[in-house]
Scaffold this active site. Structure first.
Site, mmCIF file in Angstrom:
data_model
loop_
_atom_site.group_PDB
_atom_site.id
_atom_site.type_symbol
_atom_site.label_atom_id
_atom_site.label_comp_id
_atom_site.label_asym_id
_atom_site.label_seq_id
_atom_site.Cartn_x
_atom_site.Cartn_y
_atom_site.Cartn_z
ATOM 1 N N GLU A 292 62.304 -41.798 49.934
ATOM 2 C CA GLU A 292 63.436 -40.924 49.585
ATOM 3 C C GLU A 292 64.794 -41.526 49.969
ATOM 4 O O GLU A 292 65.711 -40.824 50.379
ATOM 5 C CB GLU A 292 63.295 -39.541 50.258
ATOM 6 C CG GLU A 292 61.932 -38.893 50.127
ATOM 7 C CD GLU A 292 61.559 -38.547 48.686
ATOM 8 O OE1 GLU A 292 62.408 -38.668 47.795
ATOM 9 O OE2 GLU A 292 60.411 -38.157 48.457
ATOM 10 N N GLY A 293 64.906 -42.836 49.827
ATOM 11 C CA GLY A 293 66.116 -43.531 50.256
ATOM 12 C C GLY A 293 65.964 -43.947 51.707
ATOM 13 O O GLY A 293 65.613 -43.133 52.557
#
Length: 605
Positions: free
Chosen positions: A410-411
Site C-alpha cells: 500500500e505504498g
C-alpha cells in the site's frame, strides 16, 4: 439539523494537529455495539478453527488451502461485509469492515493477503467506480466468494511510481473493444482469481485507465511461476502477462484516464485496512509470548519474572493498545463522514470515496505506525522465545517473516511518511486545515517570555494533555518553518519530510491513546483503567523521546544562527515534563496485568 451537528463535531482530516479533540468525540473499542461484537466473535471463531489451527499448512505453500478457506469466508459472508446489500453483501459500516479485517488477519499473513487483495483492491474498485451493469454482473460473485479478484497495477518499472506503467490498451477499429498487452508483477491471488482489475495506458494519455478483465487463459493471459518470498508463503503471487487480451469497451472502469485516481483512492482505503490487518497479529504474538514466558523456566524461575522480559511484554502490549486506539478512532471518523455525505444526498460511491479521502493523512499515519509496530512486536516475540523463536516449528518465526511485507504494501512507509506531511501542507493551501496560522503563532510565542508558573496537574491525564498540546507546537514549529523556507520545493527535501512525519505520527498515536483512556476513565472509573493509563503514559514518554530526536535533527539541518537557537530552546520548552513518569514502574505494572490475564485483554470489553 442532524447533519449540521455532525459537521460541527467531526474534525476534518489533519485538523487534529491544530484543534483539540474532546474524548467524548472519539470512538473506542469499548464503544462497539452488540452487532459489531457478534461480527468480531464470529470472525475470531472462523480464524481459530480454520486458520490458526492449521498455520503450518500456510507455511508449506498450500495454495489450495488458502483458496479453500477463502471460499469458507465467502460462505460466512466475511468477503461481503463492505459490499452493499443490493449486490450480495452485508452492507455494514466502515467500523465493522475494519473489525473483520482486524480479526481475520491475525493468524497468517498468507490468508490476510488473499483476503485483503480480494475484498479491497479486487472488489472495491468495481463497487466504487463501476457502472450499474458492471456492479450487477461482477460484485455479487465477488461478495460471496463464487469468484475471486486480483489487482494488476505494479510492473517491473512501475512500483511506487504507479502511473508510469507501460501496459498498453489499444482500441479496436470498430470501437467496441481494447487489446491489452503488458507485464504485471507481484499480483496477489493471481493463481486462483477469476478476474483482474488491470491498469493500462491508452495511446499517450497522461494517466492510466482501469479495466475489468476476466481471467481466460485462451484470451492471451499467461501466468508466471509462484514467486519465492520471504513470508506470506501460501499467498498466490505471480506475474501476469497480457498478449493482445481482448476486453470489451464496456469493461472500462470509470472513465478513460481515471485509473491513477482509482489506484490512489484504493490505496487510501488499503492503508487504514492494512493497519487493522496488523492488530490481531500483535495480540496473538503477545498471547503466545506471555504463555511461553510463564512456562519457560531458567535459573529456577519462569522467565516472565525477569525484568528484561517484563519490559518486552509491556512495550508489546502498549503498542497494541495505542494502535487499536488510533485505528478505530480514524475508522469511526471515516464512517461518520460517509454518513454525513449520504445525508447530503451523495451516492454510495461518492460518499465512500470522499469519506475515506478526507482522512488520507490519518490513513498514511496508521499504515506507517502499525506496520512498524507489528514488525517490532514479532521481533520481540522471537526474542522472548529465544532459540525456539528462531525455529520454524514455533509460530513466531513465520509471524516475523509475514510482518515484513506490511512496510512495503500500500505504498512504502517512506512514501507514506512524505505523503502525510505533503498532504497536510496541501490541505493548508486549500484552506481545509489552518496550518500556517497556528505555525506563525508558535513562532511568535518563541519570541515571548515563557511562563514560570507551576501548573496544577492534579487531575488524571492533565499533564499528558498539556504535554500533547506542546508537542503539536513542535510539529507546527518544524513543519511551518520548513514550509516557509522551501515553499513548493519542500517535497524535494525528503529527509526533512520524514522527520516531520515521525513527529506527526507520534502526536496522532499518543493523542488517540490519551483520548481513549480519558473517555473510559470518565465512564468506568480510574481503578478499572489503571493499566490502560500506564500504557498511555508509557507510550507518550517514548513518543516524546522520538519527537525530541526528530525535531532536533530537522532544526539543525535547515535552520541557522539565532533562528536555530530559538527553535532548539522552544523544543526544550515544548517537550519538558513537570513530573517525570516512573518508566520502569509503568512497564512492570503493564507486564503484571498481561501475565495475570495470560493474554492481551484490552480489546474484549
Amino acid at each position: 439539523m442532524a447533519t449540521e451537528e455532525t459537521k460541527k463535531d467531526i474534525l476534518r482530516g489533519g485538523q487534529f494537529i491544530v484543534k483539540e479533540t474532546a474524548c467524548e468525540d472519539v470512538f473506542t473499542m469499548e464503544d462497539l455495539d452488540e452487532e459489531q461484537k457478534m461480527m468480531r466473535d464470529s470472525t475470531k471463531e472462523f480464524v481459530d478453527r480454520d486458520l490458526w489451527a492449521h498455520w503450518e499448512r500456510f507455511e508449506k505453500k498450500d495454495y489450495a488451502y488458502t483458496e479453500e478457506t477463502m471460499r469458507t469466508a465467502g460462505e460466512l459472508g466475511l468477503l461481503g461485509v463492505a459490499v452493499p446489500e443490493e449486490y450480495g453483501g452485508l452492507g455494514m459500516g466502515f467500523v465493522s469492515t475494519m473489525l473483520v479485517c482486524d480479526y481475520i488477519s491475525g493468524a497468517t499473513g498468507s490468508f490476510s493477503t488473499a483476503f485483503g487483495a480480494h475484498t479491497g483492491i479486487g472488489t472495491m474498485p468495481i463497487t466504487l467506480y463501476g457502472n450499474e451493469a458492471q456492479k450487477q454482473k461482477y460484485v455479487p460473485k465477488l461478495a460471496t466468494g463464487e469468484w475471486f479478484g486480483a489487482y494488476c497495477l505494479t510492473e517491473p518499472g512501475a512500483g511506487s511510481d504507479a502511473n508510469s506503467g507501460k501496459t498498453k490498451a489499444v482500441l479496436s477499429e470498430d470501437g467496441k473493444s481494447y487489446k491489452i498487452s503488458g507485464q504485471k508483477m507481484w499480483i496477489s491471488n493471481a493463481g486462483f482469481c477469476n478476474l483482474f482489475i488491470v491498469f493500462a495506458r491508452i495511446e499517450d494519455d497522461k494517466n492510466i485507465t482501469g479495466f475489468i478483465v476476466e481471467n481466460d487463459p485462451s484470451n492471451g493471459i499467461t501466468l508466471g511461476d509462484e514467486e519465492k518470498k520471504l513470508g506470506i508463503h501460501s499467498s498466490s503471487t505471480r506475474q501476469v502477462f497480457f498478449n493482445d487480451t481482448v476486453v470489451s469497451a464496456d469493461n472500462m472502469l470509470s472513465e478513460r484516464g481515471n485509473g491513477f485516481k482509482i489506484a490512489m483512492n484504493a490505496l487510501n482505503v488499503g492503508r487504514i485496512k492494512l493497519a487493522a490487518a496488523c492488530l490481531d497479529a500483535q495480540r496473538r504474538v503477545v498471547n503466545e509470548a506471555v504463555t511461553y514466558a510463564k512456562e519457560r523456566v531458567q535459573f529456577k524461575t519462569p522467565i516472565v519474572n525477569f525484568g528484561a522480559i517484563k519490559q518486552k511484554l509491556a512495550i508489546m502490549a502498549t503498542n497494541v493498545y495505542v494502535d487499536e486506539s488510533a485505528s478505530y478512532r480514524a475508522a469511526k471518523n471515516i464512517e461518520d463522514r460517509i454518513a454525513m455525505r449520504h445525508a447530503e444526498g451523495n451516492t454510495h460511491q461518492e460518499a465512500e470515496l470522499k469519506g475515506v479521502e478526507e482522512y488520507a493523512i490519518e490513513c498514511s499515519i496508521l499504515k506507517v505506525a502499525v506496520s512498524e509496530d507489528v514488525q517490532n512486536t514479532t521481533d520481540e516475540g522471537i526474542q522472548v522465545f529465544g532459540g525456539m523463536g528462531f525455529s520454524a516449528d514455533a509460530p513466531m518465526e513465520s509471524a516475523w517473516r509475514d510482518a515484513r511485507i506490511a512496510r512495503i504494501y500500500e505504498g512504502t512507509n517512506e512514501i507514506n511518511r512524505m505523503l502525510a506531511v505533503g498532504m497536510m501542507v496541501k490541505k493548508a493551501m486549500k484552506g481545509h486545515v489552518d496550518f500556517m496560522g497556528p505555525a506563525t503563532a508558535v513562532g511568535e510565542e518563541l519570541m515571548g517570555i515563557p511562563s514560570f508558573d507551576t501548573p496544577d496537574f492534579s487531575e488524571t491525564l492533565s499533564e499528558e494533555k498539556d504535554l500533547l498540546k506542546r508537542l503539536k507546537k513542535v510539529f507546527l514549529m518544524v513543519a511551518g518553518s520548513a514550509a516557509k523556507k522551501y515553499g513548493t520545493e519542500l517535497e524535494q527535501h525528503q529527509q526533512l519530510l520524514m522527520a516531520a512525519a515521525d513527529i506527526l505520527i507520534e502526536i496522532y498515536m499518543s493523542e488517540s491513546a490519551i483520548l481513549r483512556t480519558e473517555k473510559n476513565i470518565k465512564r468506568s472509573g480510574l481503578e478499572s483503567q489503571a493499566t490502560q493509563l500506564a500504557m498511555t503514559q508509557l507510550y507518550l514518554f517514548n513518543a516524546v523521546d522520538i519527537i525530541q530526536t526528530k525535531a532536533k535533527e530537522a532544526i539543525i539541518s535547515f535552520a541557522e544562527g539565532d533562528e536555530q537557537r530559538m527553535m532548539l530552546m522552544g523544543l526544550k520548552r515544548f517537550t519538558k515534563y513537570t513530573n517525570q513518569p516512573n518508566v520502569i514502574g509503568l512497564r512492570n505494572q503493564i507486564a503484571a496485568d498481561v501475565e495475570q490475564a495470560g493474554k492481551y485483554r484490552f480489546d474484549a470489553q
